[in-house]
Design a protein around this motif. Sequence first.
Motif, mmCIF file in Angstrom:
data_model
loop_
_atom_site.group_PDB
_atom_site.id
_atom_site.type_symbol
_atom_site.label_atom_id
_atom_site.label_comp_id
_atom_site.label_asym_id
_atom_site.label_seq_id
_atom_site.Cartn_x
_atom_site.Cartn_y
_atom_site.Cartn_z
ATOM 1 N N GLY A 140 109.107 -42.752 -11.559
ATOM 2 C CA GLY A 140 108.483 -43.750 -12.422
ATOM 3 C C GLY A 140 107.229 -44.334 -11.803
ATOM 4 N N LEU A 200 104.491 -41.704 -11.994
ATOM 5 C CA LEU A 200 103.948 -41.630 -13.348
ATOM 6 C C LEU A 200 103.065 -42.837 -13.645
ATOM 7 N N GLN A 201 103.491 -44.017 -13.189
ATOM 8 C CA GLN A 201 102.694 -45.224 -13.415
ATOM 9 C C GLN A 201 101.354 -45.133 -12.694
ATOM 10 N N SER A 218 99.196 -42.867 -14.702
ATOM 11 C CA SER A 218 98.750 -43.569 -15.902
ATOM 12 C C SER A 218 97.602 -44.525 -15.584
ATOM 13 N N ASP A 219 97.735 -45.282 -14.511
ATOM 14 C CA ASP A 219 96.680 -46.217 -14.117
ATOM 15 C C ASP A 219 95.382 -45.471 -13.817
ATOM 16 N N TRP A 266 107.301 -44.264 -20.771
ATOM 17 C CA TRP A 266 107.678 -44.804 -19.460
ATOM 18 C C TRP A 266 106.562 -45.608 -18.813
ATOM 19 N N THR A 267 105.309 -45.356 -19.166
ATOM 20 C CA THR A 267 104.212 -46.003 -18.445
ATOM 21 C C THR A 267 103.476 -47.066 -19.246
#
Length: 167
Positions: free
Chosen positions: A33, A36-37, A40-41, A105-106
């Motif tokens: 997670g 993935l975050q 995403s950022d 999730w993000t």
Amino acid sequence: MALQDLGEFLDPTLSVPIRGKTYRVEPPDAETGLRLQHLSDWMLGAAAAVQADADAPAPSEELLSDAAELDMYRAALGAVYDELFADAVPWPWIKLAGMTAFLHWTVGAEQAEAYWAAGGRPEPQAGNRAQRRAARSTPRPGSPSGTSRSRKAARATAGGKSSATGS
């Protein structure tokens, strides 16, 4: 104050319906997670940079390699990734499911649902559309009236000749 156990009222899974079957995507573990975050950022930062400099040419290098893209889908979908392949789901649908899970999730459930409902096609940005319209209605240099006639046609008309007939 006693808090109720999250498992009693919060279902963290994502349900992805494809061809009459609903795939239940479990949330990623903490390490996945966070990865993935972070991705995403980074993607949001890259998109903001491109929007800030709309006249900049597109990058010559791909922002996300094919391997990194596959890893992102696999990480976001977990075991469902292999299940989709085993069920012979077409690749474009797997990509859509993977990106939907990634967004879920993000970024959040609402954005993921909107992405899924749009079939993965991004909606045109209102500001970009307004900018394109403004650019089309801007008078061309050398045309004070804002018309699109060429200078040659304008001279021909001014000299008594019609540019349409050539007489």
